[in-house]
Scaffold this motif. Structure first.
Motif, short mmCIF file in Angstrom:
data_model
loop_
_atom_site.label_atom_id
_atom_site.label_comp_id
_atom_site.label_asym_id
_atom_site.label_seq_id
_atom_site.Cartn_x
_atom_site.Cartn_y
_atom_site.Cartn_z
N MET A 1 0.83 -1.20 0.00
CA MET A 1 0.00 0.00 0.00
C MET A 1 0.87 1.26 0.00
N LYS A 2 2.02 1.21 0.70
CA LYS A 2 2.89 2.37 0.79
C LYS A 2 3.39 2.79 -0.59
N TRP A 3 3.73 1.78 -1.42
CA TRP A 3 4.25 2.13 -2.76
C TRP A 3 3.16 2.74 -3.63
N GLU A 4 1.88 2.34 -3.40
CA GLU A 4 0.78 2.93 -4.17
C GLU A 4 0.62 4.40 -3.82
N ILE A 5 0.71 4.70 -2.53
CA ILE A 5 0.59 6.09 -2.10
C ILE A 5 1.73 6.92 -2.68
N GLU A 6 2.95 6.36 -2.64
CA GLU A 6 4.11 7.08 -3.20
C GLU A 6 3.95 7.29 -4.70
N GLU A 7 3.38 6.30 -5.39
CA GLU A 7 3.15 6.42 -6.83
C GLU A 7 2.16 7.54 -7.14
N ILE A 8 1.08 7.61 -6.33
CA ILE A 8 0.08 8.64 -6.54
C ILE A 8 0.65 10.02 -6.26
N LEU A 9 1.46 10.14 -5.20
CA LEU A 9 2.10 11.42 -4.90
C LEU A 9 3.03 11.84 -6.03
N ALA A 10 3.70 10.86 -6.65
CA ALA A 10 4.58 11.17 -7.80
C ALA A 10 3.75 11.67 -8.98
N LEU A 11 2.61 11.03 -9.23
CA LEU A 11 1.73 11.45 -10.34
C LEU A 11 1.18 12.86 -10.11
N ILE A 12 0.88 13.17 -8.85
CA ILE A 12 0.39 14.51 -8.53
C ILE A 12 1.47 15.55 -8.82
N SER A 13 2.71 15.23 -8.42
CA SER A 13 3.81 16.17 -8.66
C SER A 13 4.04 16.39 -10.16
N GLU A 14 3.70 15.36 -10.97
CA GLU A 14 3.83 15.47 -12.43
C GLU A 14 2.56 16.03 -13.07
N LYS A 15 1.54 16.34 -12.22
CA LYS A 15 0.27 16.92 -12.67
C LYS A 15 -0.49 16.01 -13.64
N LYS A 16 -0.36 14.70 -13.45
CA LYS A 16 -1.12 13.74 -14.27
C LYS A 16 -2.41 13.40 -13.53
N TYR A 17 -3.33 14.36 -13.51
CA TYR A 17 -4.50 14.26 -12.65
C TYR A 17 -5.52 13.22 -13.11
N THR A 18 -5.57 12.95 -14.40
CA THR A 18 -6.49 11.90 -14.88
C THR A 18 -6.09 10.54 -14.31
N GLU A 19 -4.79 10.26 -14.37
CA GLU A 19 -4.29 8.99 -13.81
C GLU A 19 -4.45 8.97 -12.29
N VAL A 20 -4.26 10.13 -11.68
CA VAL A 20 -4.42 10.22 -10.22
C VAL A 20 -5.83 9.83 -9.82
N ARG A 21 -6.82 10.38 -10.53
CA ARG A 21 -8.22 10.08 -10.17
C ARG A 21 -8.54 8.60 -10.34
N GLU A 22 -8.04 8.01 -11.42
CA GLU A 22 -8.30 6.59 -11.67
C GLU A 22 -7.75 5.71 -10.55
N LYS A 23 -6.60 6.10 -10.02
CA LYS A 23 -5.97 5.29 -8.98
C LYS A 23 -6.54 5.59 -7.59
N ILE A 24 -6.81 6.86 -7.35
CA ILE A 24 -7.12 7.26 -5.98
C ILE A 24 -8.52 6.81 -5.55
N ILE A 25 -9.46 6.73 -6.50
CA ILE A 25 -10.83 6.39 -6.11
C ILE A 25 -10.97 4.93 -5.67
N ASN A 26 -9.95 4.13 -5.92
CA ASN A 26 -9.99 2.73 -5.50
C ASN A 26 -9.30 2.49 -4.16
N LEU A 27 -8.76 3.56 -3.58
CA LEU A 27 -8.06 3.41 -2.30
C LEU A 27 -9.03 3.51 -1.12
N ASN A 28 -8.57 3.02 0.02
CA ASN A 28 -9.32 3.17 1.26
C ASN A 28 -9.36 4.66 1.63
N PRO A 29 -10.52 5.16 2.13
CA PRO A 29 -10.62 6.58 2.51
C PRO A 29 -9.52 7.03 3.48
N VAL A 30 -9.09 6.14 4.36
CA VAL A 30 -8.02 6.50 5.31
C VAL A 30 -6.74 6.84 4.56
#
Length: 447
Positions: A1-30
Motif C-alpha cells: 500500500m505504501k508504494w501505491e501512495i508514493e506512486e500517486i504522490l509522484a503522479l500529482i507532482s507530475e500533474k497527471k490528474y487523470t491517472e491520479v483520479r483513476e488510482k485514488i478512487i480505489n483506495l481506502n478513505p483512510v
C-alpha cells in the motif's frame, strides 16, 4: 500500500490528474486522507474535488482537524452543505467541537433550521458527557407494532442510520422500554408484536454521565452500542463503539500526560506550538521545583550528620530514585485498576495489605543485593552499609504504600487519580526517605 501512495504522490507532482483520479478512487478513505494531508493546500483541494461526493465525505472524516478547517475555508457553500448532510450526526458534532467559532458559523449557515436546533442542543451538553458523544441516528420502534410493520419501518428509515442492528422500543412519550435486535426480528413470526420479542432488561446511560463511566459500561457488558436517555428516561440517542474507542484513547493520553506532570492536551504533538507545550509543562514543574525545598530543608536540618559521615551523601540519589520508582509502580497499577473499575474506595485496606506484602518482599531483596554491593564490592563500613540498606527497606515500603493510597484518596475527593502519580509521589517519598535515612544514621552511627 505504501508504494501505491508514493506512486500517486509522484503522479500529482507530475500533474497527471487523470491517472491520479483513476488510482485514488480505489483506495481506502483512510489512505486518501493520508495523501491529502501530505499535499499543498491547492493540490489537496484539487484532489478532494476529484473524488466522488460520497467518497469525499468519507475521506473528510479521516483528515485531521487542521486540514478539515482549511478545506472548509476553500470549498463552496454547496460543497460544505453536502458534507454536512452526509456526515453522521455525532461526527458532525465532533467536527464542530474542534473548529474555531468562525468555521462553526460557516457550517451552521449551511444547515437547515431543524439541524441547527439539534446541533446547538448537543453542543450545550457538558464536555466529555454521554450527551456530547451520542448520535441521534438510531432506529426506534413502537411496542405495539407487528414484526412485519417493524421491518418495513426499518427499511424505510434505516438507510441513513448509523446502525440498524439494535432497535430501541419506546412508548408514546418516547420512554425507553426495551431493545430488540434485527436478527431477532427477522427470525420471529411476522404477526407477533414487538413487545412480545423485545428484551426489557436494557443497559443504558444518562446524557450527563461521564464518558469514562460510559466506556466502563461498554467493557462490563461487552456491547457495541448503548442507548442514552435523559432524566425522564426518554430515549435521546445512542453511543457506538467507534466513539468509545476514541474516548479510551483520549482518556489514556490524558492520564499519561497527568502522570508526567503536564496539563492535558488533545492536540497532536507535531501540531502543538512550542509555547503551548511549554505552558502545559511549566505549572507542574514550578510546583515540583518549589516542593523540593522540603528535601532541601531536611538536608539542612541534618547537616551535622552529613559532615560527620560524608559517605552517607553518596547513597542519597540511589535511595531517592529507588523510592520514586517503587512508588510509581504501585501508583500506575492502582490508577489503572481504578480506571477499569477493578477496585474502588472500599478496597483501600486490601490494596494497602497487598502492597505491604509486595513492598516487604521487594524491599528485603533490594536491600540484600545492595548490602552485597556496597559492603563486599565497594568496601563500605559495615554500620554505614546497614544504615543504607535498612533505609532502603523502609523507603520501598513507604513508597509503595503511598503510591497505592494517593490515587484512591484522589478518587475519593473527586480528583483525577492520575494527578497523584509519579511527580507528587516522588516528592513525598523523597522527604520521607531522607527523614528515615538520617534518623537511622544517628541511631546506628552514634552521631
Amino acid at each position: 500500500m505504501k508504494w501505491e501512495i508514493e506512486e500517486i504522490l509522484a503522479l500529482i507532482s507530475e500533474k497527471k490528474y487523470t491517472e491520479v483520479r483513476e488510482k485514488i478512487i480505489n483506495l481506502n478513505p483512510v489512505h486518501i486522507g493520508e495523501i491529502i494531508e501530505n499535499l499543498d493546500l491547492s493540490e489537496a483541494i484539487l484532489i478532494f474535488r476529484m473524488l466522488p461526493k460520497d467518497l469525499a465525505v468519507d475521506v473528510f472524516n479521516y483528515i485531521n482537524t487542521e486540514f478539515q478547517e482549511k478545506i472548509i475555508y476553500s470549498i463552496t457553500d454547496k460543497e460544505i452543505k453536502h458534507i454536512i448532510d452526509e456526515l453522521y450526526f455525532d461526527d458532525m458534532i465532533d467536527l464542530l467541537e474542534e473548529m474555531p467559532a468562525k468555521v462553526v458559523k460557516k457550517i451552521l449557515q449551511n444547515s437547515n433550521v431543524e439541524e441547527r436546533k439539534l446541533i446547538n442542543e448537543f453542543l450545550n451538553y457538558p464536555e466529555s458527557s454521554a450527551g456530547s458523544l451520542m448520535t441521534i441516528e438510531y432506529v426506534d420502534l413502537k411496542k405495539d407494532m407487528t414484526i412485519r410493520e417493524a421491518i418495513e419501518h426499518i427499511k424505510f428509515t434505516g438507510i441513513n442510520k448509523e446502525t440498524i442492528y439494535n432497535c430501541y422500543v419506546i412508548d408514546g412519550h418516547r420512554k425507553l422500554e426495551g431493545i430488540v435486535s434485527l436478527r431477532k426480528l427477522i427470525l420471529s413470526d411476522y404477526d407477533l408484536r414487538v413487545e412480545e420479542v423485545m428484551n426489557k432488561d436494557v443497559v443504558y446511560v444518562n446524557t450527563h454521565q461521564d464518558q469514562e463511566y460510559v466506556a466502563g459500561i461498554f467493557k462490563k457488558y461487552d456491547i457495541i452500542v448503548v442507548p442514552v436517555v435523559d432524566k425522564e428516561d426518554r430515549l435521546t440517542g445512542i453511543i457506538t463503539i467507534d466513539d468509545i474507542i476514541d474516548v479510551i484513547d483520549q482518556e489514556n493520553t490524558e492520564d499519561f500526560q497527568k502522570m508526567a506532570a503536564m496539563a492535558p492536551s488533545e492536540e497532536a504533538y507535531l501540531e502543538t506550538g512550542v509555547w503551548t507545550l511549554a505552558k502545559n509543562r511549566l505549572t507542574w514543574l514550578i510546583i515540583l521545583m518549589l516542593s523540593a525545598t522540603f528535601t532541601g530543608g531536611i538536608l539542612k536540618k541534618f547537616e551535622d550528620v552529613l559532615q560527620s559521615v560524608v559517605v552517607l551523601t553518596f547513597f542519597i540519589p540511589m535511595l531517592m530514585d529507588t523510592g520514586g520508582n517503587s512508588g510509581s509502580q504501585s501508583a500506575t497499577l492502582v490508577i489503572r485498576s481504578l480506571a477499569l473499575g477493578e477496585i474502588d474506595e472500599k478496597d483501600t485496606l486490601r490494596v494497602i495489605m497487598k502492597e505491604l506484602g509486595v513492598s516487604l518482599i521487594v524491599g528485603v531483596i533490594l536491600s540484600f543485593v545492595n548490602f552485597l554491593r556496597i559492603y563486599y564490592l565497594q568496601g563500605t563500613d559495615l554500620m554505614v552499609s546497614l544504615t543504607v540498606c535498612i533505609t532502603l527497606l523502609f523507603t520501598v515500603v513507604l513508597a509503595k504504600i503511598v503510591g497505592a493510597i494517593l490515587p484512591i484518596v484522589a478518587k475519593k475527593i473527586k480528583v483525577d487519580p492520575a494527578i497523584m502519580a509519579s511527580p507528587l509521589i516522588t516528592t513525598i517519598v523523597d522527604a520521607g526517605a531522607l527523614m528515615v535515612y538520617f534518623s537511622i544514621a544517628k541511631l546506628l552511627l552514634n552521631i
